[in-house]
Design a protein around this motif. Structure first.
Motif, PDB file in Angstrom:
ATOM      1  N   THR A 205     -16.998  -1.426  -3.678  1.00 39.26           N
ATOM      2  CA  THR A 205     -15.936  -2.136  -4.400  1.00 39.26           C
ATOM      3  C   THR A 205     -14.561  -1.590  -4.032  1.00 39.26           C
ATOM      4  OG1 THR A 205     -17.476  -2.566  -6.197  1.00 39.26           O
ATOM      5  CG2 THR A 205     -15.150  -2.846  -6.696  1.00 39.26           C
ATOM      6  N   ILE A 206     -14.472  -0.267  -3.887  1.00 42.55           N
ATOM      7  CA  ILE A 206     -13.196   0.345  -3.484  1.00 42.55           C
ATOM      8  C   ILE A 206     -12.817  -0.104  -2.069  1.00 42.55           C
ATOM      9  CG2 ILE A 206     -12.112   2.548  -2.825  1.00 42.55           C
ATOM     10  CD1 ILE A 206     -13.782   3.799  -5.192  1.00 42.55           C
ATOM     11  N   MET A 207     -13.810  -0.159  -1.173  1.00 42.86           N
ATOM     12  CA  MET A 207     -13.528  -0.524   0.219  1.00 42.86           C
ATOM     13  C   MET A 207     -13.263  -2.019   0.397  1.00 42.86           C
ATOM     14  SD  MET A 207     -16.263   1.931   2.138  1.00 42.86           S
ATOM     15  CE  MET A 207     -15.751   1.547   3.812  1.00 42.86           C
ATOM     16  N   ASP A 208     -13.850  -2.840  -0.471  1.00 42.98           N
ATOM     17  CA  ASP A 208     -13.652  -4.292  -0.393  1.00 42.98           C
ATOM     18  C   ASP A 208     -12.285  -4.613  -1.015  1.00 42.98           C
ATOM     19  OD1 ASP A 208     -13.911  -7.035  -0.194  1.00 42.98           O
ATOM     20  OD2 ASP A 208     -15.327  -7.213  -1.866  1.00 42.98           O
ATOM     21  N   GLN A 209     -11.233  -4.250  -0.272  1.00 43.12           N
ATOM     22  CA  GLN A 209      -9.867  -4.319  -0.786  1.00 43.12           C
ATOM     23  C   GLN A 209      -9.450  -5.721  -1.244  1.00 43.12           C
ATOM     24  OE1 GLN A 209      -7.181  -1.604  -0.508  1.00 43.12           O
ATOM     25  NE2 GLN A 209      -8.977  -0.292  -0.602  1.00 43.12           N
ATOM     26  N   ASN A 210      -9.887  -6.765  -0.534  1.00 45.26           N
ATOM     27  CA  ASN A 210      -9.487  -8.128  -0.916  1.00 45.26           C
ATOM     28  C   ASN A 210     -10.480  -8.791  -1.873  1.00 45.26           C
ATOM     29  OD1 ASN A 210     -11.614  -8.786   0.754  1.00 45.26           O
ATOM     30  ND2 ASN A 210     -10.357  -9.787   2.318  1.00 45.26           N
ATOM     31  N   ARG A 211     -11.501  -8.048  -2.297  1.00 44.96           N
ATOM     32  CA  ARG A 211     -12.473  -8.500  -3.314  1.00 44.96           C
ATOM     33  C   ARG A 211     -13.189  -9.816  -2.969  1.00 44.96           C
ATOM     34  NH1 ARG A 211     -11.839  -3.990  -4.276  1.00 44.96           N
ATOM     35  NH2 ARG A 211     -10.851  -3.003  -6.055  1.00 44.96           N
ATOM     36  N   ASP A 212     -13.539  -9.966  -1.678  1.00 38.86           N
ATOM     37  CA  ASP A 212     -14.245 -11.196  -1.305  1.00 38.86           C
ATOM     38  C   ASP A 212     -15.758 -10.991  -1.179  1.00 38.86           C
ATOM     39  OD1 ASP A 212     -14.411  -9.766   1.059  1.00 38.86           O
ATOM     40  OD2 ASP A 212     -13.629 -11.376   2.331  1.00 38.86           O
TER      41      ASP A 212
ATOM     42  N   ARG B  78      -9.061  -1.092   7.365  1.00 43.33           N
ATOM     43  CA  ARG B  78      -7.698  -0.634   7.645  1.00 43.33           C
ATOM     44  C   ARG B  78      -6.993  -0.249   6.338  1.00 43.33           C
ATOM     45  NH1 ARG B  78      -4.986  -1.075  12.049  1.00 43.33           N
ATOM     46  NH2 ARG B  78      -6.092  -2.847  12.914  1.00 43.33           N
ATOM     47  N   ASP B  79      -7.135  -1.089   5.310  1.00 41.33           N
ATOM     48  CA  ASP B  79      -6.506  -0.819   4.012  1.00 41.33           C
ATOM     49  C   ASP B  79      -7.105   0.413   3.342  1.00 41.33           C
ATOM     50  OD1 ASP B  79      -4.961  -3.052   4.442  1.00 41.33           O
ATOM     51  OD2 ASP B  79      -6.097  -4.355   3.082  1.00 41.33           O
ATOM     52  N   THR B  80      -8.427   0.594   3.501  1.00 37.19           N
ATOM     53  CA  THR B  80      -9.091   1.768   2.923  1.00 37.19           C
ATOM     54  C   THR B  80      -8.566   3.039   3.581  1.00 37.19           C
ATOM     55  OG1 THR B  80     -11.075   0.489   2.420  1.00 37.19           O
ATOM     56  CG2 THR B  80     -11.321   2.877   2.481  1.00 37.19           C
ATOM     57  N   PHE B  81      -8.461   3.013   4.910  1.00 32.74           N
ATOM     58  CA  PHE B  81      -7.906   4.173   5.630  1.00 32.74           C
ATOM     59  C   PHE B  81      -6.476   4.447   5.170  1.00 32.74           C
ATOM     60  CE2 PHE B  81     -11.221   3.759   9.043  1.00 32.74           C
ATOM     61  CZ  PHE B  81     -11.650   5.079   9.014  1.00 32.74           C
ATOM     62  N   ALA B  82      -5.694   3.396   5.021  1.00 34.40           N
ATOM     63  CA  ALA B  82      -4.298   3.548   4.583  1.00 34.40           C
ATOM     64  C   ALA B  82      -4.246   4.182   3.195  1.00 34.40           C
ATOM     65  CB  ALA B  82      -3.584   2.197   4.588  1.00 34.40           C
ATOM     66  N   ALA B  83      -5.135   3.743   2.308  1.00 31.32           N
ATOM     67  CA  ALA B  83      -5.183   4.302   0.956  1.00 31.32           C
ATOM     68  C   ALA B  83      -5.549   5.785   0.976  1.00 31.32           C
ATOM     69  CB  ALA B  83      -6.182   3.524   0.100  1.00 31.32           C
ATOM     70  N   LEU B  84      -6.283   6.196   2.007  1.00 32.10           N
ATOM     71  CA  LEU B  84      -6.674   7.602   2.161  1.00 32.10           C
ATOM     72  C   LEU B  84      -5.624   8.390   2.936  1.00 32.10           C
ATOM     73  CD1 LEU B  84     -10.444   7.059   2.998  1.00 32.10           C
ATOM     74  CD2 LEU B  84      -9.505   7.987   0.882  1.00 32.10           C
ATOM     75  N   GLY B  85      -4.523   7.720   3.311  1.00 31.21           N
ATOM     76  CA  GLY B  85      -3.428   8.406   3.997  1.00 31.21           C
ATOM     77  C   GLY B  85      -3.526   8.382   5.511  1.00 31.21           C
ATOM     78  N   ARG B  86      -4.487   7.649   6.049  1.00 30.80           N
ATOM     79  CA  ARG B  86      -4.607   7.586   7.504  1.00 30.80           C
ATOM     80  C   ARG B  86      -4.077   6.234   7.987  1.00 30.80           C
ATOM     81  NH1 ARG B  86      -9.683   7.408  11.301  1.00 30.80           N
ATOM     82  NH2 ARG B  86      -8.569   7.398  13.260  1.00 30.80           N
ATOM     83  N   LEU B  87      -2.879   6.265   8.499  1.00 37.75           N
ATOM     84  CA  LEU B  87      -2.250   5.042   8.992  1.00 37.75           C
ATOM     85  C   LEU B  87      -2.480   4.919  10.494  1.00 37.75           C
ATOM     86  CD1 LEU B  87       1.042   5.656   7.003  1.00 37.75           C
ATOM     87  CD2 LEU B  87      -0.881   4.229   6.304  1.00 37.75           C
TER      88      LEU B  87
END
Length: 165
Positions: free
Chosen positions: A33-40, A49-58
């Motif tokens: 659920t955390i990784m499914d950023q767009n909830r589809d 990509r969004d999960t990595f960004a949330a973890l500080g890895r851009l």
């Protein structure tokens, strides 16, 4: 779009959900659920990509994300996600096996080992640990005030991923 219920079977024809305890499935569901950023209901490259960004890895390379998504046999819904984890975890030692390995160093069965002793063993026997690896281990699992390593808790964390209360 892939069918909602992927009936993927694992070795021996058993259901992937039977491989894990209910609490583990709940933990995987939370992670999904955390990784499914767009909830589809699916994890795709954008979600990763969004999960990595949330973890500080851009600036994660597109090829890296492609490779991750390609590990799946198709669109990554929760069942596929769980199946992939089941395959990754297959062959990892169960908690009891790891505990038994530590018990060799604890003939009295106290549940802990002197940190200095385990450090010496890890640096002088078999696949020797480097000073850096010892430092990392003790940073993650510091000995108590008496200099003991609580290996029962260590084994639990290795196999379950978080500390017991």
């Amino acid at each position: 779009q892939a069918p909602k219920k992927a009936k993927k079977k694992i070795e021996g024809g058993s259901n992937v959900f039977s491989m894990f305890e209910q609490t583990q499935i709940q933990e995987f569901k939370e992670a999904f659920t955390i990784m499914d950023q767009n909830r589809d209901g699916f994890i795709d490259k954008a979600d990763l990509r969004d999960t990595f960004a949330a973890l500080g890895r851009l600036n994660v390379k597109n090829e890296e994300l492609e490779a991750m998504v390609k590990e799946a046999p198709g669109p990554i819904n929760f069942t596929v996600f769980l199946t992939m984890f089941g395959e990754k975890l297959k062959g990892t030692d169960p908690e009891e096996t790891i505990l038994n390995a530590f018990k060799i160093f604890d003939p009295e069965g106290k549940g802990h080992i002197k940190a200095d002793y385990i450090k010496e063993m890890l640096m002088t026997q078999a696949d020797r640990f480097s000073q850096e690896e010892i430092k990392q281990m003790f940073a993650a699992f510091p000995p108590d005030v008496s200099g003991n390593l609580d290996y029962k808790n260590l084994c639990y964390v290795i196999t379950h991923g978080e500390e017991k209360d």
